[in-house]
Design an enzyme around this catalytic site. Sequence first.
Site, short mmCIF file in Angstrom:
data_model
loop_
_atom_site.label_atom_id
_atom_site.label_comp_id
_atom_site.label_asym_id
_atom_site.label_seq_id
_atom_site.Cartn_x
_atom_site.Cartn_y
_atom_site.Cartn_z
N GLY A 172 5.18 2.86 -0.85
CA GLY A 172 5.92 1.76 -1.49
C GLY A 172 5.23 1.33 -2.77
O GLY A 172 5.89 1.14 -3.81
N SER A 230 0.84 -1.21 0.00
CA SER A 230 0.00 0.00 0.00
C SER A 230 0.87 1.25 0.00
O SER A 230 2.10 1.17 0.10
CB SER A 230 -0.91 0.01 1.24
OG SER A 230 -0.12 0.05 2.42
N LYS A 238 12.69 7.23 13.63
CA LYS A 238 13.15 7.87 12.39
C LYS A 238 14.45 8.66 12.65
O LYS A 238 15.32 8.70 11.79
CB LYS A 238 12.05 8.78 11.81
CG LYS A 238 10.80 8.01 11.35
CD LYS A 238 11.10 7.12 10.14
CE LYS A 238 9.85 6.50 9.53
NZ LYS A 238 10.11 5.66 8.35
N TYR A 295 7.74 7.00 17.50
CA TYR A 295 7.84 6.96 16.04
C TYR A 295 8.96 7.90 15.58
O TYR A 295 9.83 7.53 14.79
CB TYR A 295 6.51 7.36 15.40
CG TYR A 295 6.57 7.50 13.90
CD1 TYR A 295 6.61 6.37 13.09
CD2 TYR A 295 6.63 8.75 13.29
CE1 TYR A 295 6.69 6.49 11.70
CE2 TYR A 295 6.71 8.89 11.92
CZ TYR A 295 6.72 7.75 11.12
OH TYR A 295 6.82 7.89 9.76
#
Length: 352
Positions: A54, A51, A196, A192
């Site tokens: 990507g 989905s 990153k 999150y």
Amino acid sequence: MKAVTINLEQCARARARDPLRERALKRQLRYSGDIMAAEGQRVVLITGCSSGIGLAIAVMLARDEMKRYYVIGTMRDLKRKDKLVEAAGDAYGKTLSLLTLDVCSDESVKQCVDSIKDRHIDILINNAGVGLVGPVEGLSMDDMMKVFQTNFFGAVRMIKEVMPDMKRRRSGHIIVISSAMGLQGVVFNDVYSASKFAIEGFCESLAVQLLKFNITMSMIEPGPVHTEFEMKMFADVSKKEYVGTDPETLHHFRTCYLPSAANIFQGLGQSPEDIAKCTKKVIESPQPPFRNLTNPLYTPIVALKYADETGSLSVHTFYHMLYNLGGVMHVSLNILKCLSCGCLRKRAISPT
Ligand SMILES: NC(=O)C1=CN([C@@H]2O[C@H](COP(=O)(O)OP(=O)(O)OC[C@H]3O[C@@H](n4cnc5c(N)ncnc54)[C@H](OP(=O)(O)O)[C@@H]3O)[C@@H](O)[C@H]2O)C=CC1
Ligand SMILES: CC1=C(/C=C/C(C)=C/C=C/C(C)=C/C=O)C(C)(C)CCC1
């Protein structure tokens, strides 16, 4: 460049007619599974193609007009392939093949890379990722680990598997779909954002030695993008109770953060195709930049940290935006938009 894509069936037909021609074809072509990439095509492996971003990158590269790419779209569960297959149209089976790959499993990653002819990957796109929002005290350690296992260790596992072959060949491009949150933390996205930041630090360090091997490293840094990521986030929030969180914090999260975040997605959100376009541009650039912010409207939010190295400017600005301007977030967003398009500056020069 003329690119030819051929499958094993065609090879078998060639063998029946002329064994020498078949051998020549096999020499000329690299294959993945039963599908082969033509000489001159760059083999691109992308993680997390079921989905969103990507999928959009896989489709855009596989449908390249000049057929310069041979895309290996991977996902952890091939039962979720239909959306990609449909979006790829006739590119599927020609310039796009699919393989199973779970970035959280050593075995899955090795099996996938081993199944590619000569383990030859020219461009690795680390895209697979998961989000997590909410007050830290209300999140389970398991949920936090899953975020790091996917977003950080998943990308590290892929790079560890693919990089040694790139080093041997002295060529390759490693791309990471990171996030603007990998450069500037966002309230209630603590874990999150940290995952990153972690991959940013890893890649920034690695990029230097990779240059010696003629391998390029590029980070793509989107702000909000309309994908399942956004839907999963809002669905997750409506289910979770954040047990252990005091009512005041929960109130801030639900009544200040969530409506602001929804506004920000609505006001600044990009499409997965926007991110795919930016990624393709980076791949095709003669000198790909290391960091690539995709959203000019989000750039001022990241730029605050570079305007004040103590970090106080960003902390206090975000505090003000969240707790004082939350109710008029759309006004703040419009100011951001005007700053980016330049109309405020024009009005300041010639006020009407
Ligand atoms: N959407 C956004 O606002 C932003 C997203 N990003 C980043 O973009 C990347 C793609 O996210 P996006 O397209 O938005 O979200 P989606 O949820 O649409 O896509 C995430 C993809 O990652 C896959 N994935 C998750 N875990 C694994 C795993 N263990 N192994 C392999 N694949 C896995 C999912 O597969 P499955 O279908 O099996 O779950 C899915 O295909 C992520 O790294 C995200 O952090 C960055 C900035 C903003
Ligand atoms: C609430 C809030 C903010 C929210 C930003 C959001 C919600 C960004 C989302 C980014 C995503 C989804 C990145 C994915 O990797 C700002 C602008 C920092 C200002 C302070 C208040």
